[in-house]
Each structure stands twice: as structure tokens, then as C-alpha cells.
Design a protein around this motif. Structure first.
Motif, PDB file in Angstrom:
ATOM      1  N   ASP A  12       0.868  -1.177   0.000  1.00  0.00           N
ATOM      2  CA  ASP A  12       0.000   0.000   0.000  1.00  0.00           C
ATOM      3  C   ASP A  12       0.900   1.220   0.000  1.00  0.00           C
ATOM      4  N   GLY A  13       1.000   1.876  -1.139  1.00  0.00           N
ATOM      5  CA  GLY A  13       1.902   3.011  -1.260  1.00  0.00           C
ATOM      6  C   GLY A  13       1.351   4.297  -0.683  1.00  0.00           C
ATOM      7  N   GLU A  14       0.045   4.339  -0.390  1.00  0.00           N
ATOM      8  CA  GLU A  14      -0.571   5.556   0.129  1.00  0.00           C
ATOM      9  C   GLU A  14      -0.786   5.517   1.635  1.00  0.00           C
ATOM     10  N   ASP A  15      -1.292   4.412   2.142  1.00  0.00           N
ATOM     11  CA  ASP A  15      -1.612   4.312   3.576  1.00  0.00           C
ATOM     12  C   ASP A  15      -1.098   3.008   4.184  1.00  0.00           C
ATOM     13  N   PRO A  16       0.204   2.765   4.174  1.00  0.00           N
ATOM     14  CA  PRO A  16       0.711   1.566   4.844  1.00  0.00           C
ATOM     15  C   PRO A  16       0.544   1.707   6.349  1.00  0.00           C
ATOM     16  N   ASN A  17       0.350   0.584   7.033  1.00  0.00           N
ATOM     17  CA  ASN A  17       0.216   0.666   8.498  1.00  0.00           C
ATOM     18  C   ASN A  17       1.432   0.091   9.228  1.00  0.00           C
ATOM     19  N   VAL A  50       9.771  -5.025  12.084  1.00  0.00           N
ATOM     20  CA  VAL A  50       8.528  -4.480  11.550  1.00  0.00           C
ATOM     21  C   VAL A  50       7.888  -3.610  12.623  1.00  0.00           C
ATOM     22  N   THR A  51       7.578  -2.361  12.278  1.00  0.00           N
ATOM     23  CA  THR A  51       7.047  -1.405  13.247  1.00  0.00           C
ATOM     24  C   THR A  51       5.715  -0.851  12.762  1.00  0.00           C
ATOM     25  N   SER A  52       4.742  -0.760  13.642  1.00  0.00           N
ATOM     26  CA  SER A  52       3.451  -0.181  13.271  1.00  0.00           C
ATOM     27  C   SER A  52       3.593   1.335  13.148  1.00  0.00           C
ATOM     28  N   ILE A  53       2.967   1.909  12.139  1.00  0.00           N
ATOM     29  CA  ILE A  53       3.003   3.359  11.949  1.00  0.00           C
ATOM     30  C   ILE A  53       1.595   3.938  11.960  1.00  0.00           C
ATOM     31  N   ASP A  54       0.641   3.116  12.266  1.00  0.00           N
ATOM     32  CA  ASP A  54      -0.750   3.545  12.363  1.00  0.00           C
ATOM     33  C   ASP A  54      -1.458   2.624  13.346  1.00  0.00           C
ATOM     34  N   GLU A  55      -2.634   3.003  13.769  1.00  0.00           N
ATOM     35  CA  GLU A  55      -3.391   2.162  14.689  1.00  0.00           C
ATOM     36  C   GLU A  55      -3.807   0.871  13.994  1.00  0.00           C
ATOM     37  N   ILE A  56      -3.527  -0.239  14.614  1.00  0.00           N
ATOM     38  CA  ILE A  56      -3.848  -1.557  14.050  1.00  0.00           C
ATOM     39  C   ILE A  56      -4.730  -2.300  15.048  1.00  0.00           C
ATOM     40  N   LYS A  57      -5.892  -2.693  14.589  1.00  0.00           N
ATOM     41  CA  LYS A  57      -6.822  -3.427  15.434  1.00  0.00           C
ATOM     42  C   LYS A  57      -6.733  -4.919  15.125  1.00  0.00           C
ATOM     43  N   LYS A  58      -7.219  -5.722  16.048  1.00  0.00           N
ATOM     44  CA  LYS A  58      -7.220  -7.163  15.860  1.00  0.00           C
ATOM     45  C   LYS A  58      -7.992  -7.509  14.596  1.00  0.00           C
ATOM     46  N   GLY A  59      -7.378  -8.302  13.741  1.00  0.00           N
ATOM     47  CA  GLY A  59      -8.017  -8.706  12.493  1.00  0.00           C
ATOM     48  C   GLY A  59      -7.677  -7.832  11.308  1.00  0.00           C
ATOM     49  N   ASP A  60      -7.029  -6.668  11.536  1.00  0.00           N
ATOM     50  CA  ASP A  60      -6.641  -5.794  10.422  1.00  0.00           C
ATOM     51  C   ASP A  60      -5.507  -6.426   9.622  1.00  0.00           C
ATOM     52  N   GLU A  61      -5.540  -6.231   8.305  1.00  0.00           N
ATOM     53  CA  GLU A  61      -4.438  -6.701   7.472  1.00  0.00           C
ATOM     54  C   GLU A  61      -3.277  -5.729   7.586  1.00  0.00           C
ATOM     55  N   LEU A  62      -2.068  -6.264   7.574  1.00  0.00           N
ATOM     56  CA  LEU A  62      -0.862  -5.443   7.621  1.00  0.00           C
ATOM     57  C   LEU A  62      -0.420  -5.108   6.204  1.00  0.00           C
ATOM     58  N   PHE A  63      -0.147  -3.834   5.974  1.00  0.00           N
ATOM     59  CA  PHE A  63       0.317  -3.366   4.674  1.00  0.00           C
ATOM     60  C   PHE A  63       1.637  -2.622   4.841  1.00  0.00           C
TER      61      PHE A  63
END
Length: 350
Positions: A12-17, A50-63
């Protein structure tokens, strides 16, 4: 290098998480340098973090973002073309010169290829376009140096350079060759696929339903055209020199073009002529030429698919996927060309 789990993340080039980074300790870095010199397993050291850069909820796909690359490049490497959600950078290849140049005419972007006389110069032959491309390259480099010297202030430490989100690849001056069929008037003598030198021009595209207005898409398109104009001013100067040299030589073998004159044109320092309109005309012709080439390739591909059906379901699905990806690549470039065509048209009328 394959990285378990991380290589399974989609792009995801626009909104990676998430972002990822290869991390090594100082000791491991020393081992890496040694093993790299020895040509041994340098890629086995360190950790992928690998580091999160946005809020990630359970079940969200990682991009993650694979990094910006043109549609044709990412398609050939990863097998897909990213869809625009809001806005993203894309580029097109714009021919620097017409495929066939009427060296005997006074002005204009010549595309005539139905005649067969010595005034038509086939600029799809490398022996003809090669020296011109080298001269354009040298002229643009010289013009950039002139511009850099002009822009220097007395206090160089206080120079303010506004940063842009333009990918580094699109900040470089780059000429590539794209395949083209031979012109009609030389096809019988040289019946092989040709290559046409094109300038890579990039801009930011927005989706049709985007509400993003920051900087406005037209600002990106205008900047893309302005960045490309030095190369087209140099190319226009080269073509005019070919005409002048032929006229002065009385039809005999003309003298080669002078990169110094092209550099002056590229830098807009020629007091004898304003090369802007000639450059815009050349760029408009190149954009129009490339659009026709892409539309023609699309029609040929669709005609071939219709004329050569396959019965095997799996083979048919595979072919449809490949055809769809090729269509997406062409559409991405066409969107860039159509956006730039509008800006060039406005500039020519001003």
C-alpha cells in the motif's frame, strides 16, 4: 532475499500501516563487511524489524510500502498495478523526437511517413537518434549547471530549498528507449522493430472521487511540464540545427549539431530566439504520438485475444489476468499523458 512472514505483506503506497527495516548490530555489520568482501552469505545477518506506523486493530491486514516504482516496473516485478485511492505518483515516456523528421520543412512536428525521399530522416534508427540523444543529455546537464550558478545567493548557507514528496527516481533526468514499428518509408530497407528515445516525465495523479486538494493536481502537472521543457528546448534546437545545416550545405551531408547551442536553448539564454514555443510544440507532438502508440497497442492486444481463444479454463484465466495487468499499465501511463497534454495545450495558447 526472502524474509519469512514479512514477504507475505501486501503493498500500500498511500496508507501503509507498518514499516520495516533491516537492523544489524555493530558486530554483525563488521561480519557483513567481511563476508561481503568474501562473497559469502552476507544476507543472513541481522534482523528484520517491523514497526506499526498507524493504529492496528485485531483482524486488520498489515500493509507495507514496497517503495515507489512506475506502474510498468512494479507490474513486471510483483504482478500487479496499484490502484489509486487518493493520489499517487506515476510517470510516462514522452518521445523526444518525431519518429520521422522532415528535415526539408521549415518548422513543425513532422510525422509524415508516407513519402519516400531524402528529406525524411528516420529518427527511430540509432545511427540517427543516438548522437542527438547524447547531445540533449549534455545540453541539459550544462543548462542545469548554469541554472544552479544563477540561483546561488551571496550567502550560500541561507539558501532555502523547498522539499517535495516527488520520488527520487522522478527527480533525475532520464531518457529510455521504447519499442516502435518501423516507419513506412524505411520499413522495406530496415524491416525490424525500432527503438524511440523518450523522456521520463512524472506527475501526481488523483482518483476521480478524491477530495484531496493540497497543492492541487494541476500544480504537479505544471511542474512536470516545466521540468521537462529544458530537454525539449534542447531537442528543438537540435532539429532546427539539422534543418539549417542541410540548407547551408546545399543538400549534402550536413555538419553535426552543436551541444553548446542546445545548452543555451535549454537554459533559455538564446537572445536570437525564444525556444519555448518550439519546445512546447515538440512536447505536444511527443505526447500525442505516445498516446496513439498506447491506444494502438491496446487495440492490437484486444484483437489478438479475440482472434486466438483458448479452451482451457486455467490458461484462459491466466491470460486474462496478464491482459488485464497490461491494460492497467497502459491506462496508468495514458492518465499521465492526458493530464500533461492539457497543461501543454494551455501553455501553447498563452
Amino acid at each position: 532475499m526472502l524474509v519469512p512472514l514479512v514477504d507475505m505483506l501486501n503493498h500500500d503506497g498511500e496508507d501503509p500501516n507498518v514499516s520495516w527495516k533491516w537492523h544489524v548490530t555493530e558486530e554483525e555489520e563488521m561480519e557483513l563487511r567481511k563476508s561481503n568482501d568474501d562473497g559469502k552469505n552476507w544476507e543472513t545477518k541481522g534482523d528484520i524489524v517491523v514497526t506499526s506506523i498507524d493504529e492496528i486493530k485485531k483482524g486488520d491486514e498489515l500493509f507495507k510500502c514496497y517503495g515507489w516504482r512506475p506502474a510498468w516496473d512494479i507490474a513486471s516485478s510483483y504482478g500487479f498495478v496499484p490502484r489509486i485511492k487518493k493520489e499517487q505518483w506515476e510517470c510516462a515516456a514522452i518521445p523526444l523526437f518525431p519518429a520521422v523528421f522532415d528535415i526539408g520543412s521549415s518548422t513543425g512536428y513532422s510525422t509524415s511517413n508516407d513519402r519516400n525521399d531524402d528529406s525524411l530522416l528516420d529518427l527511430l534508427l540509432e545511427t540517427n537518434y543516438g548522437p542527438l540523444v547524447k547531445a540533449v543529455d549534455a545540453a541539459v546537464e550544462a543548462a542545469n549547471e548554469i541554472k544552479a550558478r544563477q540561483n546561488k545567493s551571496d550567502n550560500e548557507q541561507n539558501i532555502s530549498i523547498s522539499k517535495s514528496d516527488r520520488p527520487d527516481i522522478l527527480c533525475r533526468f532520464e531518457i529510455v528507449s521504447v519499442f516502435r514499428p518501423p516507419p513506412a518509408h524505411t520499413a522495406s530497407d530496415f524491416p525490424f522493430t525500432r527503438r524511440q528515445p523518450c523522456l521520463i516525465v512524472g506527475t501526481k495523479l488523483q482518483s476521480d472521487d478524491s477530495t484531496t486538494t493540497a497543492c492541487g493536481s494541476n500544480d504537479y502537472h505544471k511542474a512536470a511540464v516545466d521540468n521537462a521543457l529544458p530537454a525539449f528546448r534542447a531537442a528543438a534546437s537540435a532539429l532546427q540545427q539539422l534543418r539549417d545545416n542541410r540548407s547551408q550545405s546545399g543538400g549534402n551531408t550536413p555538419s553535426p549539431v552543436q551541444a553548446s547551442k542546445m545548452a543555451i536553448a535549454a537554459a533559455s539564454l538564446d537572445s536570437t530566439k525564444d525556444w519555448e514555443q518550439s519546445a512546447l510544440e515538440l512536447m505536444a507532438g511527443g505526447v500525442r504520438d505516445r498516446i496513439q502508440t498506447l491506444l494502438g497497442a491496446s487495440n492490437e492486444a484486444n484483437a489478438w485475444l479475440s482472434a486466438n481463444p483458448v479452451e482451457d479454463t486455467k490458461d484462459n484465466l491466466h491470460r486474462q489476468l496478464r491482459a488485464g495487468m497490461a491494460s492497467d499499465v497502459r491506462s496508468s501511463e495514458l492518465n499521465v499523458l492526458l493530464s500533461l497534454q492539457e497543461i501543454v495545450s494551455v501553455k501553447r495558447s498563452n
